[in-house]
Write a protein that holds these residues in place. Structure first.
Motif, PDB file in Angstrom:
ATOM      1  N   LYS A 283       0.798  -1.026   0.026  1.00 30.72           N
ATOM      2  CA  LYS A 283      -0.075  -0.147   0.082  1.00 30.72           C
ATOM      3  C   LYS A 283       0.846   1.165   0.130  1.00 30.72           C
ATOM      4  O   LYS A 283       0.662   2.088  -0.634  1.00 30.72           O
ATOM      5  CB  LYS A 283      -0.956   0.021   1.262  1.00 30.72           C
ATOM      6  CG  LYS A 283      -2.061   0.943   1.170  1.00 30.72           C
ATOM      7  CD  LYS A 283      -2.690   1.003   2.383  1.00 30.72           C
ATOM      8  CE  LYS A 283      -3.834  -0.201   2.361  1.00 30.72           C
ATOM      9  NZ  LYS A 283      -4.534  -0.216   3.482  1.00 30.72           N
ATOM     10  N   LEU A 284       1.702   1.393   0.939  1.00 31.93           N
ATOM     11  CA  LEU A 284       2.776   2.305   0.982  1.00 31.93           C
ATOM     12  C   LEU A 284       3.565   2.751  -0.518  1.00 31.93           C
ATOM     13  O   LEU A 284       3.640   3.887  -1.041  1.00 31.93           O
ATOM     14  CB  LEU A 284       3.667   2.175   1.910  1.00 31.93           C
ATOM     15  CG  LEU A 284       3.323   2.384   3.351  1.00 31.93           C
ATOM     16  CD1 LEU A 284       4.271   1.940   4.430  1.00 31.93           C
ATOM     17  CD2 LEU A 284       2.633   3.618   3.498  1.00 31.93           C
ATOM     18  N   SER A 285       3.880   1.411  -1.006  1.00 35.40           N
ATOM     19  CA  SER A 285       4.706   1.634  -2.447  1.00 35.40           C
ATOM     20  C   SER A 285       3.637   2.061  -3.303  1.00 35.40           C
ATOM     21  O   SER A 285       3.898   2.948  -4.145  1.00 35.40           O
ATOM     22  CB  SER A 285       4.893   0.088  -3.033  1.00 35.40           C
ATOM     23  OG  SER A 285       5.762   0.358  -3.969  1.00 35.40           O
ATOM     24  N   SER A 286       2.302   1.754  -3.388  1.00 40.09           N
ATOM     25  CA  SER A 286       1.337   2.300  -4.324  1.00 40.09           C
ATOM     26  C   SER A 286       0.988   3.862  -4.051  1.00 40.09           C
ATOM     27  O   SER A 286       1.161   4.693  -5.072  1.00 40.09           O
ATOM     28  CB  SER A 286       0.090   1.544  -4.228  1.00 40.09           C
ATOM     29  OG  SER A 286       0.240   0.214  -4.706  1.00 40.09           O
ATOM     30  N   GLN A 287       1.149   4.375  -2.923  1.00 36.62           N
ATOM     31  CA  GLN A 287       0.833   5.541  -2.377  1.00 36.62           C
ATOM     32  C   GLN A 287       2.178   6.480  -3.042  1.00 36.62           C
ATOM     33  O   GLN A 287       1.941   7.562  -3.296  1.00 36.62           O
ATOM     34  CB  GLN A 287       0.736   5.814  -0.987  1.00 36.62           C
ATOM     35  CG  GLN A 287      -0.704   5.217  -0.652  1.00 36.62           C
ATOM     36  CD  GLN A 287      -1.009   5.166   0.960  1.00 36.62           C
ATOM     37  OE1 GLN A 287       0.163   5.782   1.717  1.00 36.62           O
ATOM     38  NE2 GLN A 287      -2.215   4.954   1.277  1.00 36.62           N
TER      39      GLN A 287
END
Length: 300
Positions: A283-287
């Motif tokens: 999720k952090l990577s996508s954000q």
């Protein structure tokens, strides 16, 4: 008639009557004696007729008596017998000697016969004791030894309180019967000794088996008399020791199972946290990618 003549006449008459009576009695006695003489003569003639048969029977009995004496030999009755110090070897002392004709002098010197002993039973009958060798003869005493090795317990049956009978010969048939009986008794006694030895071996084996069983039972159930400091397997026994070890093992297995449960829970939690971290990382990577795209200048 003169009175004297009358008296003589009366006396003559009395004497005549007495003579008649005595003559009658004499005739009776003579007849009785004649009958006795005739009977004696008849008995004598009858006995005389039987005399050859009687003489033949007497001769036959004398021959039988001679044969019996030849077979049984001389005998000594009512002989006092005493045990010698070596009676266990079959030695006895008898109250007969040279004065009783025991010894016999020959060209080779004095020889002693074999003696066959008999003792009286409680019912008055005689029983055979055995064959003895004369080892020494005195005037009124003799030392005798059993011609074979005494059997076990045989000496105990010799009764020295009663007087014995001795003979210097036995008929061949009797000797054969005694020899056969002794052979059978020896065979039976040998078999009995073999059985006793076998039984003794079996009893020793049984005692050893019982001792081994007791040791095994002590190993299994424990030995209260075990030395101080001995392990539980000696004092408490293998059964109690194995039960205690099994209980300890079960407790350890339960603890291991418990730890395995806790480990499984921790592993599940770890997997869950790892999944959550991976999800949060994604999720952090996508954000981060979205934010980078938003800040990048147009046209680049």
């Amino acid at each position: 008639m003169h009175i004297t003549g009358k008296i003589f006449a009366f006396l003559t008459l009395c004497l005549a009557v007495a003579a008649i009576i005595l003559t009658a009695k004499t005739l009776d006695k003579q007849n009785e004696w004649n009958r006795r003489v005739e009977k004696a003569r008849a008995d004598y003639e009858a006995s005389l007729a039987k005399l050859p048969d009687v003489e033949k029977k007497a001769n036959q009995l004398e021959e039988e008596l001679t044969l019996a004496r030849l077979g049984w030999g001389r005998h000594w009755n009512e002989v006092e017998v005493a045990a010698s110090p070596n009676v266990a070897r079959g030695l006895i002392n008898a109250g007969i000697g040279r004065n009783d004709g025991l010894g016999q002098t020959t060209a080779n010197g004095e020889q002693y016969p074999l003696m066959y002993a008999f003792q009286e039973n409680a019912d008055g009958t005689m029983s055979y004791v055995g064959e003895f060798r004369v080892t020494q003869v005195d005037v009124n005493r003799a030392a005798l030894q059993l011609s074979r090795t005494p059997r076990e317990g045989e000496i105990n049956n010799w009764n020295f309180n009663n007087k014995w009978r001795f003979r210097d010969a036995l008929p061949p048939a009797k000797r054969k019967s005694v020899s056969e009986l002794l052979l059978k008794m020896t065979t039976v006694e040998q078999r009995l000794n073999d059985r006793r030895q076998f039984l003794s071996i079996q009893q020793d084996s049984l005692a050893a088996a019982k001792a081994a069983l007791q040791n095994r039972m002590q190993e299994l159930n424990g030995n209260p008399e075990a030395p101080e400091g001995a392990g539980d397997e000696y004092s408490k026994g293998l059964v109690a020791t194995m039960n205690a070890a099994e209980e300890s093992r079960n407790a350890a297995l339960a603890e291991v199972q418990k730890l395995r449960g806790e480990l499984a829970s921790l592993h599940a939690r770890f997997e869950k946290l790892l999944a959550e971290n991976s999800e949060m990382e994604n999720k952090l990577s996508s954000q981060s990618k979205t934010a980078s795209s938003a800040t990048e200048p147009p046209g680049n």
